[in-house]
Write an enzyme that holds these catalytic residues in place. Sequence first.
Site, short mmCIF file in Angstrom:
data_model
loop_
_atom_site.label_atom_id
_atom_site.label_comp_id
_atom_site.label_asym_id
_atom_site.label_seq_id
_atom_site.Cartn_x
_atom_site.Cartn_y
_atom_site.Cartn_z
N SER A 43 0.85 -1.19 0.00
CA SER A 43 0.00 0.00 0.00
C SER A 43 0.88 1.24 0.00
O SER A 43 2.02 1.21 0.47
CB SER A 43 -0.90 0.01 1.25
OG SER A 43 -1.50 1.27 1.44
N TYR A 90 -2.30 -0.58 10.14
CA TYR A 90 -2.29 -0.86 8.70
C TYR A 90 -1.01 -0.33 8.07
O TYR A 90 -0.36 -1.01 7.26
CB TYR A 90 -3.52 -0.21 8.07
CG TYR A 90 -3.70 -0.49 6.60
CD1 TYR A 90 -4.18 -1.71 6.15
CD2 TYR A 90 -3.42 0.50 5.66
CE1 TYR A 90 -4.35 -1.96 4.80
CE2 TYR A 90 -3.59 0.26 4.30
CZ TYR A 90 -4.06 -0.97 3.88
OH TYR A 90 -4.23 -1.22 2.54
#
Length: 277
Positions: free
Chosen positions: A157, A170
């Site tokens: 990501s 995350y």
Amino acid sequence: MDSSELHRLYDFSGKTAVITGGTGVLGSEIARALVGCGANVAILARHIAPAEHILGQMDPRAGHAVAISADVLDVASLRQAADRVLEKFGGVDYLLNAAGGNKPEATTRTDFRFFDLPAEALRQVLDLNLMGTVLPSQVFGKMMAEKGEGVILNISSMTAVRPLTRVVAYSAAKAAIVNFTQWLAVHVAQEYSPRIRVNAVVPGFFLTNQNRFLVTEEKTGELTARGKAIISHTPMARFGQPQDLFGAVLWLLSPASAFVTGIVVPVDGGFSAFAGV
């Protein structure tokens, strides 16, 4: 090189890809693309019904696809899935680690401070993203090591490259995936075979089930303040579409990238290149 050679490089006929997180927005579109290129695809999912729904939308004239129940955090489950892939297709050539996600309980808000985030929620996000990449790489990477070739492609990501606010677990987990990608690339090339390659793709901002609640208003669909900030910091001024990943993904899986391992490719509309001024 002529057009026939180029076509051969991107012909995945007879090759088998295992995709974790294959029912997600990005994973499912990658699965469709690979089937369209002639590959056999095994979609691993905890819940089989959504995976079977995706299979029903694929072109039956292209490659073959199956849905297999598996939990990326359960090694026994992954080994059973590997046995099914072996039985169905005879082996595995590619592993795409697309499983991941975030939880609202692991996300800071004005009324929910970092200091108040429950440890269990943080662990769940860390485990799903990091261990949900490591464990499939162990199970299916072992199959590649035994035959001396294969490709592992991890989906990280943008928050791994440019840490984003609010999503602490995350962000940390996705950054760890980048580090793991580089470590594993060196390890398998030196210890097993230089024909086993490990790379990662770093998507920029794509609308997915995991981030939709952060960037769009649930009732109106309008951009939140965070969503507007993302678009203003993306030179191409839009969210990514799943098909925007196909070029990088197919290249990294194909023989066209035979001398490429340990790299991280951003597909982000220029987000990581823009300093804001």
